[in-house]
Each structure stands twice: as C-alpha cells, then as structure tokens.
Design a protein around this motif. Structure first.
Motif, mmCIF file in Angstrom:
data_model
loop_
_atom_site.group_PDB
_atom_site.id
_atom_site.type_symbol
_atom_site.label_atom_id
_atom_site.label_comp_id
_atom_site.label_asym_id
_atom_site.label_seq_id
_atom_site.Cartn_x
_atom_site.Cartn_y
_atom_site.Cartn_z
ATOM 1 N N ILE A 133 0.845 -1.199 0.000
ATOM 2 C CA ILE A 133 0.000 0.000 0.000
ATOM 3 C C ILE A 133 0.882 1.252 0.000
ATOM 4 O O ILE A 133 0.595 2.220 -0.707
ATOM 5 C CB ILE A 133 -0.947 0.001 1.224
ATOM 6 N N ILE B 294 2.212 1.769 -3.464
ATOM 7 C CA ILE B 294 1.155 2.211 -4.381
ATOM 8 C C ILE B 294 0.861 3.693 -4.178
ATOM 9 O O ILE B 294 0.734 4.449 -5.132
ATOM 10 C CB ILE B 294 -0.124 1.372 -4.194
ATOM 11 N N LEU B 295 0.755 4.111 -2.933
ATOM 12 C CA LEU B 295 0.307 5.474 -2.655
ATOM 13 C C LEU B 295 1.410 6.531 -2.677
ATOM 14 O O LEU B 295 1.123 7.696 -2.941
ATOM 15 C CB LEU B 295 -0.405 5.518 -1.301
ATOM 16 N N THR C 273 -6.574 -1.160 -9.424
ATOM 17 C CA THR C 273 -5.876 -0.473 -8.343
ATOM 18 C C THR C 273 -6.014 1.034 -8.487
ATOM 19 O O THR C 273 -6.185 1.759 -7.509
ATOM 20 C CB THR C 273 -4.387 -0.873 -8.322
ATOM 21 N N TYR C 274 -5.941 1.509 -9.731
ATOM 22 C CA TYR C 274 -6.093 2.941 -9.999
ATOM 23 C C TYR C 274 -7.456 3.431 -9.522
ATOM 24 O O TYR C 274 -7.562 4.438 -8.819
ATOM 25 C CB TYR C 274 -5.911 3.203 -11.494
ATOM 26 N N TYR D 35 -9.605 1.970 -7.370
ATOM 27 C CA TYR D 35 -9.723 1.869 -5.908
ATOM 28 C C TYR D 35 -8.999 3.019 -5.223
ATOM 29 O O TYR D 35 -9.513 3.603 -4.263
ATOM 30 C CB TYR D 35 -9.167 0.535 -5.403
ATOM 31 N N SER D 36 -7.811 3.335 -5.704
ATOM 32 C CA SER D 36 -7.040 4.428 -5.101
ATOM 33 C C SER D 36 -7.736 5.772 -5.302
ATOM 34 O O SER D 36 -7.817 6.587 -4.384
ATOM 35 C CB SER D 36 -5.634 4.477 -5.700
ATOM 36 N N VAL E 66 -0.310 11.655 -3.465
ATOM 37 C CA VAL E 66 -0.865 10.331 -3.732
ATOM 38 C C VAL E 66 -1.503 10.298 -5.121
ATOM 39 O O VAL E 66 -1.329 9.339 -5.883
ATOM 40 C CB VAL E 66 -1.874 9.927 -2.635
ATOM 41 N N ILE F 56 -0.247 7.679 -8.116
ATOM 42 C CA ILE F 56 -1.040 6.637 -8.773
ATOM 43 C C ILE F 56 -1.209 6.930 -10.267
ATOM 44 O O ILE F 56 -1.253 6.005 -11.076
ATOM 45 C CB ILE F 56 -2.399 6.392 -8.077
#
Length: 148
Positions: free
Chosen positions: A35, A38-39, A50-51, A53-54, A94, A98
């Motif tokens: 995580i 990713i962030l 993932t994009y 969801y983020s 963030v 992403i």
C-alpha cells in the motif's frame, strides 16, 4: 564486374525470403506492491483496478477530512481553508503517484500526467488512458505488471 556481382549473389541468402526475427519473449510474471508503494512511490506500475480503488479512496478520504475539519473547527471558514490546504498536500502527492504508475502501465512516461493541464481535452484524455484502457500484459520498460 558482372562476374563479381553474380558471385556475391550466389553466396548471399535469398532476398525474397521473409525476414526472421529473434525476439526475446517478454516475461508475464507479476509483482505485488505494498500500500505504501502504491500510494507514495512513483516507480512501478498499477492496473486499472488499483487505480480506480485508489482514486475512489482519495475522494472518500477528502470528504471525511472535510467533515472532520468542519466539526473540529466549529465551522470557522478560514480555519477550515488553512487546515484543508495543509491536508491536501499529501492527497496531491498520492494522486500524482497513482497517475504516474498508471501511465507506466500504459508504457508511457510519467510526464504524461501533465496532459491534464491541457484545457478540456487533457483531463478527458487522461481519464480514458488511465481509467479505461488496459496496460501492457507483459513486462515493459517500467517493470513487471502488478497484481491486486
């Protein structure tokens, strides 16, 4: 001279033969990002899932932060503005992280994030590229695809 040319042609291969390529097979292995990676990291790739969801998580976090700040400040607009400005700095980081990783998944430079500054067409282009088009299934110049 004619004899020299015909001698070279018999030694060389057939000019009408289809070319053969010795392509290295690309790896289809996947990697997993934490995580934190990713962030906050600008390296690697993330898939569309993932994009999204983020991005949705950031929107939700923004609303929750605004609500909490409004409750804690008692509705003081100037205090809300200052606190939210401070809290938006990590959210911007963030968001950029992403988006850059999503551009990497599309095998494009992270600098493509700047396309969003082009009026009208830029944000639409970024949304289509990042949100709806699939990334490379195999390894590209930005690394292996990630799995969620």
């Amino acid at each position: 001279m004619l004899q020299h040319i015909s001698k070279e042609m018999t030694v060389s291969e057939n000019v009408y033969q289809a070319p053969e390529a010795n392509l290295a097979t690309a790896s289809t292995e996947t990697t997993t990002l934490s995580i934190k990676e990713i962030l906050f990291s600008f390296k690697g790739r993330i898939p569309r899932k993932t994009y999204w969801y983020s991005a949705l998580g950031m929107i939700l976090a923004s609303f929750v932060l605004m609500f909490l700040v409004a409750l804690l400040t008692g509705g003081n607009e100037s205090a809300i503005s200052v606190i939210m400005l401070i809290l938006y700095i990590p959210l911007i980081w963030v968001s950029l992280a992403i988006q850059v990783k999503r551009w990497h998944d599309r095998n494009k430079s992270g600098w493509w994030v700047l396309i969003s500054f082009v009026p009208l067409i830029g944000p639409i282009w970024a949304l289509i590229e990042n949100g709806f088009l699939a990334g490379d299934e195999a390894e590209n110049r930005f690394g292996q695809p990630t799995s969620l």
